[in-house]
Design an enzyme around this catalytic site. Structure first.
Site, PDB file in Angstrom:
ATOM      1  N   HIS A  50     -29.316 -28.459  -0.832  1.00  0.00           N
ATOM      2  CA  HIS A  50     -30.644 -28.389  -0.248  1.00  0.00           C
ATOM      3  C   HIS A  50     -30.768 -28.213   1.363  1.00  0.00           C
ATOM      4  O   HIS A  50     -31.900 -27.575   1.785  1.00  0.00           O
ATOM      5  CB  HIS A  50     -31.434 -29.508  -0.760  1.00  0.00           C
ATOM      6  CG  HIS A  50     -31.596 -29.725  -2.207  1.00  0.00           C
ATOM      7  ND1 HIS A  50     -31.694 -31.057  -2.699  1.00  0.00           N
ATOM      8  CD2 HIS A  50     -32.087 -28.709  -2.772  1.00  0.00           C
ATOM      9  CE1 HIS A  50     -31.949 -30.471  -4.074  1.00  0.00           C
ATOM     10  NE2 HIS A  50     -32.330 -29.378  -4.064  1.00  0.00           N
ATOM     11  N   HIS A  67      -2.155 -25.434   3.694  1.00  0.00           N
ATOM     12  CA  HIS A  67      -0.803 -25.580   3.681  1.00  0.00           C
ATOM     13  C   HIS A  67      -0.068 -24.771   2.456  1.00  0.00           C
ATOM     14  O   HIS A  67      -0.794 -24.787   1.463  1.00  0.00           O
ATOM     15  CB  HIS A  67      -0.610 -27.173   3.310  1.00  0.00           C
ATOM     16  CG  HIS A  67       0.957 -27.263   3.546  1.00  0.00           C
ATOM     17  ND1 HIS A  67       1.751 -26.919   4.815  1.00  0.00           N
ATOM     18  CD2 HIS A  67       1.861 -27.999   2.943  1.00  0.00           C
ATOM     19  CE1 HIS A  67       2.995 -27.342   4.777  1.00  0.00           C
ATOM     20  NE2 HIS A  67       3.041 -28.129   3.631  1.00  0.00           N
ATOM     21  N   CYS A 117     -32.291 -37.801  -0.138  1.00  0.00           N
ATOM     22  CA  CYS A 117     -32.480 -36.500   0.073  1.00  0.00           C
ATOM     23  C   CYS A 117     -34.214 -36.049  -0.255  1.00  0.00           C
ATOM     24  O   CYS A 117     -34.595 -36.615  -1.107  1.00  0.00           O
ATOM     25  CB  CYS A 117     -31.910 -35.483  -1.087  1.00  0.00           C
ATOM     26  SG  CYS A 117     -32.494 -33.682  -0.685  1.00  0.00           S
ATOM     27  N   CYS A 177       3.995 -22.822   7.697  1.00  0.00           N
ATOM     28  CA  CYS A 177       4.537 -23.037   6.465  1.00  0.00           C
ATOM     29  C   CYS A 177       4.500 -21.837   5.736  1.00  0.00           C
ATOM     30  O   CYS A 177       4.954 -21.663   4.597  1.00  0.00           O
ATOM     31  CB  CYS A 177       3.532 -24.038   5.778  1.00  0.00           C
ATOM     32  SG  CYS A 177       1.750 -23.887   5.776  1.00  0.00           S
ATOM     33  N   CYS A 200     -34.185 -34.296  -3.633  1.00  0.00           N
ATOM     34  CA  CYS A 200     -33.480 -34.716  -4.970  1.00  0.00           C
ATOM     35  C   CYS A 200     -33.150 -36.119  -4.887  1.00  0.00           C
ATOM     36  O   CYS A 200     -33.619 -36.816  -3.809  1.00  0.00           O
ATOM     37  CB  CYS A 200     -32.153 -33.984  -5.121  1.00  0.00           C
ATOM     38  SG  CYS A 200     -30.902 -34.208  -4.094  1.00  0.00           S
TER      39      CYS A 200
END
EC number: 3.4.19.12
Length: 797
Positions: free
Chosen positions: A213, A758, A180, A317, A183
């Site tokens: 970021h 679910h 990154c 469900c 960082c």
């Protein structure tokens, strides 16, 4: 054959408009695979099991039936199991539903003596042959689209892909070794396709993942598309491309070109990272899923009356978990099982019992409670090897209860709480001629809100409800020291995703249920409250209590909140719920000696000032794009002045509305009756509902808030008599009793949104907890009492 010829007048040849039922009995859950097969009435095209077809003959006199029988074929039991790549059941790439194959046979049966004739046969009358062929070749009315993806939908091409402008920065991305730019993260990295910045992804719900970021970079630059490094291979369609403005995973048809801009040869790349969909699949087997479904524990399957599973119809469900608990209450058991037989319901039903709510609730009740369908199947569970049950598919019930409801009639996942409220409303309306038999009343209770004005005078607002929706006061967590230590440890050690696989390492706030109930009953300020005593706007104090205690108390935990920017978020929290609670202290006492009521009435100008007005800046920007002033005003009002983009989307989707050119009006006559009915179901009086909808531009949520903030809006039901001599709960038909309750049911949710993931139910039956996970029913060894979304309590007295 002569018997058949003499009854030819009772045989119909189906028309294209006919609904043909041939997969399931309309009274029971018998199918062609049942021992007696299925009998299709060749006049009405309704289907009946062997035990019930005589009832139809007695009711209609229709004697000719097509008998359908399916016999299972022998298949190898050692088929290899493939790892799923899609969160779905019964579709290519999804979980194998391992359906056996069946042979189908037909015959013509004539009642009442069950005279059987072979089919096919050249000796049959032509009319019968044509009619039967039509039925056999037709798509059954019960057959719905099979289960698709639970949460993930097919990715669409991004609207930004074809016009993406890439900056010539000279950046060349190496094939590995990424980090990154802001960082030290080396995983969950995203390449912005505009400027070539490599940045870490979002922080996960449990604190792991990236540092946000990449999304922060989008907010600073508005560069729309990013691709996840590690998901790029020769198969570019499998690469994970994310569109920030569209807030979704998308397809980029020019991805090869966009990658080449940064020197990336996709053909030589190897996959090292999971895509978002794969990560979702992986997370679905992690902590919440394993804990709530009690994965890894040896659940003992249980069979018999009251232990029948419900087949998942495709994201159903939420319905299964709700109905299992509802049919564990004495009120629903009595109404649709103990005191109403299938035959009684069928005799009362209209010509098509599949469209009758009473019939289908009775059918579902008998299916769940009789034990007839709760027996070990010949097939064992593919993952555990334990005996399993096939369960019953609640198709006909879902079709009736969801009729005319855009969301519940779809195959999309829904909020179990919304469905419960919808069910209660439908059952109540269906019982309006026999309110004494209404089982939904067992959930109903009275709520009284006391408004204290700075003048010292009070107002009372009374309504009925069937749930207590509770905010979760995180500041009341009982494990603050443990939480602080956990977060310090994470920050100090830099725990990565792979370092936190053990659920024991995840520390969440623990909030007592008592704190949630106390928060509900505590005083809260009401800003911009019109005081009829002061004749002006002021800040009042509201306190809430219950005027009656229901037979069954339903507590909804508000785990889903809106963060800044209206971004939905699920609270990562445990609720410590005791087995027994006492809410006696929450009973409202009504008007007290020495209290003086606020004067009645709200001036018309106050109501007029509450009416929505279009934001002039939004309207001006839309008008500059070529839209009419009226259309732009409507768009702004109907999107609550949320912004130009929201108003534009509303305009584009409503340009063909028949009333798009009608003048803007807030008159009562323009109020949608269905909105009025919705507010009536909340317990508000009709005149109050109409005033509230008028003041809020027809928005139900705003109208509800308006009623709470204007308790003096109606003289008819909020005057002195309503506080002094109000009906007792018994007089108003509401159940009442003591304030002690015992926990007996939990609906738990797994996933990041109520509209995905679910739902599972845990129910206390015969002194033991039982898990109902769609068609899987077993003894629960560790019910997730602290992870519930909706809790069901039964009054102890």
């Amino acid at each position: 054959m002569e018997l058949l010829r003499s009854n030819l007048s009772r045989v119909q040849i189906p028309e294209p408009t006919h609904r043909i039922y041939k997969h399931e009995c309309c009274i029971s859950f018998d199918t062609p695979r049942s021992e007696g097969g299925l009998f299709v009435d060749m006049n009405s095209f309704l289907a009946f099991g062997k035990d019930y077809v005589s009832w139809n003959y007695e009711k209609t006199g229709n004697p000719v039936y097509l008998h359908i029988k399916q016999t299972r074929k022998s298949i190898p039991e050692d088929r290899p199991l493939k790892k799923p790549t899609l969160l779905a059941i019964g579709v290519d790439g999804g979980f194998d539903n391992n359906e056996p194959e069946y042979e189908e046979s037909y015959s013509i049966v004539i009642l009442p003596d069950f005279v059987s004739l072979p089919f096919p046969s050249v000796e049959l009358p032509e009319k019968v042959r044509i009619a039967v062929d039509t039925v056999v070749n037709a798509v059954g009315a019960e057959r719905k689209e099979q289960v698709a993806a639970w949460t993930a939908e097919k990715k669409l091409i991004s609207e930004h892909a074809l016009t993406l402008q890439q900056i010539k920065s000279g950046i060349v991305i190496p094939p590995s070794g990424w980090k990154c730019s802001k960082c030290d993260k080396t995983e969950n990295l995203w390449l912005n396709l505009t400027d070539g910045m490599i940045l870490c992804g979002r922080k996960n719900w449990d604190g792991t993942g990236g540092n946000n970021h990449a999304v922060e970079h989008y907010k600073e630059t508005a560069y729309p598309l990013a691709v996840k490094l590690g998901t790029i291979t020769a198969d570019l369609e499998a690469a994970d491309v994310y569109s920030y403005p569209e807030d979704d995973s998308v397809l980029d048809p020019l991805l090869a070109e966009h990658l080449a801009h940064f020197g990336i040869d996709f053909s030589s790349m190897q996959k090292t990272e999971m895509t978002t969909a794969e990560r979702e699949l992986d997370q679905n087997t992690n902590f919440d899923w394993n804990r709530i479904q009690e994965s890894g524990k040896e659940l003992v399957p249980v069979f018999g009356p009251g232990y029948t599973g419900l087949v998942n119809l495709g994201n159903s469900c939420y319905l299964a978990a709700t109905m299992q608990i509802v049919f564990s209450t004495h009120s629903f058991i009595s109404r649709y099982f103990s005191h109403q037989s299938l035959k009684m319901a069928f005799e009362m039903a209209p010509a098509d019992p599949t469209l009758d709510l009473n019939m289908q609730l009775t059918k579902l009740g008998h299916g769940l409670l009789s034990g007839k369908y709760s027996m070990p199947a010949t097939q064992k569970d593919a993952t555990t090897g334990d005996p399993r049950q096939e369960g019953i598919p609640p198709r006909m019930f879902k079709n009736v209860i969801a009729a005319s409801h855009a969301e519940f009639s779809s195959m999309r996942q829904q909020d179990a709480l919304d469905f419960f409220l919808h069910l209660v409303g439908k059952v109540e309306r269906a019982s309006n001629t026999t309110p004494d038999l209404d089982p939904s009343r067992s959930f109903k209770f009275g709520i009284e809100e006391k408004i204290l004005c700075p003048s010292g005078k009070v107002g009372y607002n009374k309504r009925e409800d069937c749930i207590l929706s509770l905010n979760i006061p995180l500041h009341e967590a009982t494990n603050k020291d443990e939480l602080e230590a956990f977060h310090k440890q994470k920050a100090g050690k830099g725990l990565e995703e792979n370092d936190m696989r053990s659920s024991d390492e995840i520390v969440r706030p623990r909030v007592p249920l008592e704190a949630c109930l106390a928060n509900f009953a505590s005083s809260e300020p009401i800003e911009d409250y019109y005081s009829s005593a002061l004749k002006g706007m002021t800040t009042a104090i509201k306190t809430t209590g219950l005027t009656s205690f229901p037979d069954y108390l339903v507590l909804h935990m508000r785990k889903f909140v809106m963060e800044e920017g209206w971004v939905p978020k699920k609270l990562d929290v445990y609720i410590d719920v005791p087995d027994v609670i006492d809410i006696s202290h929450m009973r409202s006492k009504g008007l007290q000696p020495g209290e003086e009521l606020l004067p009645d009435g709200v001036p018309e100008e106050v109501m007029e000032s509450a009416q929505p007005v279009a934001n002039e800046e939004i309207v001006a920007q839309l008008v500059s794009m070529g839209f009419s002033q009226l259309h732009c005003q409507k768009a702004a009002i109907n999107t609550s002045n949320a912004g130009v983009e929201e108003a534009m989307n509303w305009l584009l989707s409503h340009m063909d509305d028949p009333d798009i050119d009608a003048p803007i009006s807030h008159q009562t006559s323009d109020i949608d009756q269905s909105s009025v009915d919705t507010l009536l179901s909340f317990g508000f009086a009709e005149d109050v509902a109409r005033k509230a909808l008028k003041a809020s531009g027809g928005d139900i949520e705003k109208a509800t808030d308006w009623v709470f903030n204007n308790p003096n809006a109606s003289v008819s039901d909020m005057d002195v008599s309503s506080s002094n001599s109000a009906q007792t709960p018994a007089q108003s038909g509401l159940p009442d009793g003591g304030g002690k309750y015992k926990l007996f049911g939990i609906v738990s949710h797994m996933g990041t949104s109520v509209h995905c993931g679910h739902y599972v139910a845990h129910i206390l039956k015969e002194g033991r907890w039982v898990i109902f996970n769609d068609d899987k029913v077993g003894i629960s060894t560790d019910p997730p009492k602290d992870m519930g979304y909706v809790y069901f309590f039964q009054r102890l007295d």
